[in-house]
Design an enzyme around this catalytic site. Sequence first.
Site, PDB file in Angstrom:
ATOM      1  N   SER A   1      56.040  65.317  57.847  1.00 23.79           N
ATOM      2  CA  SER A   1      55.933  63.868  57.716  1.00 23.79           C
ATOM      3  C   SER A   1      55.662  63.215  59.075  1.00 23.79           C
ATOM      4  CB  SER A   1      57.199  63.318  57.054  1.00 23.79           C
ATOM      5  OG  SER A   1      57.049  61.962  56.708  1.00 23.79           O
TER       6      SER A   1
ATOM      7  N   HIS B   1      55.552  65.821  49.235  1.00 24.46           N
ATOM      8  CA  HIS B   1      55.501  65.406  50.639  1.00 24.46           C
ATOM      9  C   HIS B   1      56.272  66.360  51.542  1.00 24.46           C
ATOM     10  CE1 HIS B   1      54.890  62.714  53.948  1.00 24.46           C
ATOM     11  NE2 HIS B   1      56.191  62.497  54.118  1.00 24.46           N
TER      12      HIS B   1
ATOM     13  N   ASP C   1      51.065  65.335  47.237  1.00 22.22           N
ATOM     14  CA  ASP C   1      51.621  64.266  48.070  1.00 22.22           C
ATOM     15  C   ASP C   1      50.578  63.184  48.284  1.00 22.22           C
ATOM     16  OD1 ASP C   1      52.921  62.700  50.011  1.00 22.22           O
ATOM     17  OD2 ASP C   1      52.198  63.985  51.635  1.00 22.22           O
TER      18      ASP C   1
END
Length: 453
Positions: free
Chosen positions: A182, A430, A374
């Site tokens: 991320s 994600h 994601d």
Amino acid sequence: MTSNSLLRLKILSILYLLFLSIKSVDSQWIVNRLPGFDGDLPFTLETGYIGVGENDEVQLFYYFIESERSPKDDPLLLWLTGGPGCSGLCGLVFEIGPLQFNYINSSGNKPTFELNPYSWTKVANIIFLDQPAGTGFSYATSPEAYNVSDTLAAAKIYTFLKKWFIVHTNFLTNPLYISGDSYSGIAVPLVVELISNGNEVGHYPPLNLQGYTLGNPYTYLVNDSNSKVPFAYRKALLPRPFYESIKRNCKGQYVYNPDPSNPKCVHDAMVFQAWTKDIYLAQILEPKCEHKLHPKPNITTFNRRSLIRFRDSHPSTSKPSKRWCRYDNYGTKEEWLRCNRSLSYTYDIESTVEYHRNLSKKAYLALIYSGDHDMYVPYVGTNEWIESLNLTIQDEWRPWFVQGQVAGYTKMYKQERYYLTFATVKGGGHTAPEYKPEQCLAMIDRWLSHYPL
């Protein structure tokens, strides 16, 4: 099990981890037992603080778990959770650590842990770091020391590592990889460059840096946000006529600052927002649930704070959902702050693409992987910036397998002694290891062993 019970479970576990340590050395503690886990831990867990900055005014907290295979031989990973401001505990108990919560067998105030059979500590030593100050248990001794930026955070991480290795000299020869997912797509390349430059000028101690790994990494503001449109089209969220229209009218500026003087583009951007606003972006196949304190995004801007981990979402108290929602397991911020949204943080790095380009001139290994469902940081944009590095193709696009089944697709690039592997994780979200733990363990094991995926 209620949301409040889950909160108590996590809080009690953390407190016991910190304060019921059996063996203490300086600012490090060896934790042998945890409430909710029967018997001694079958792995070595150390927690502690390392001071960085002038007069050590920033105290960074870490969890260090030795490899369950061969600590003296296996690689060492520094894991940086996203955010900024999300605790390393997220990565430990929800992604790649050896413990996970056993929700089915937990009740009331009695937390229960179980072993994660797909922990990356099966093949590597891992440091999970709470950073910057104000994240998890990391803190500063002065208000000014809480002020941080992308570049300052990276510098403090580098200092942390050097000081950690001075205490743990027995790991100096282990291959070192800087890792995260991320928003760590910003921090990781900066830290890698700092270590590389430090080694070249003789900083002590020399770190045995071999490369870096990144999952669904935030990399480039414009590219990451605008790639949501082609991603949505590829996943059948948009019809072809509309996709052709928004491409023609917006010329690539779909989500990030569409031209307000272009009415056709503004219209298409509004339609795109309307059609996708009810999608759970972290994994588009999972349900999106009601949560509070999250205003609807402005279609003309892209807020970098939207990359603060989705786990810090807050389930609605006014309309409780009957459907299962992933972040029901993560609790709310009233009792345990998973991701600190109130950091005094300056975003001073817009893109790390040039950092990757600079690193490609050195002898490092890089693994970039993307959960292919994601929509926060779509694989489409990640693949695009990798292609922009203009590396030589070493291995063309092909499937990779786990247990005889396609686990995703991969492509390898090289430039002299630099090798970059890009991999998608089929069905991953994600935080890909959370969604596809078996596949991601196989991926990291093969890559760390220098085998093709």
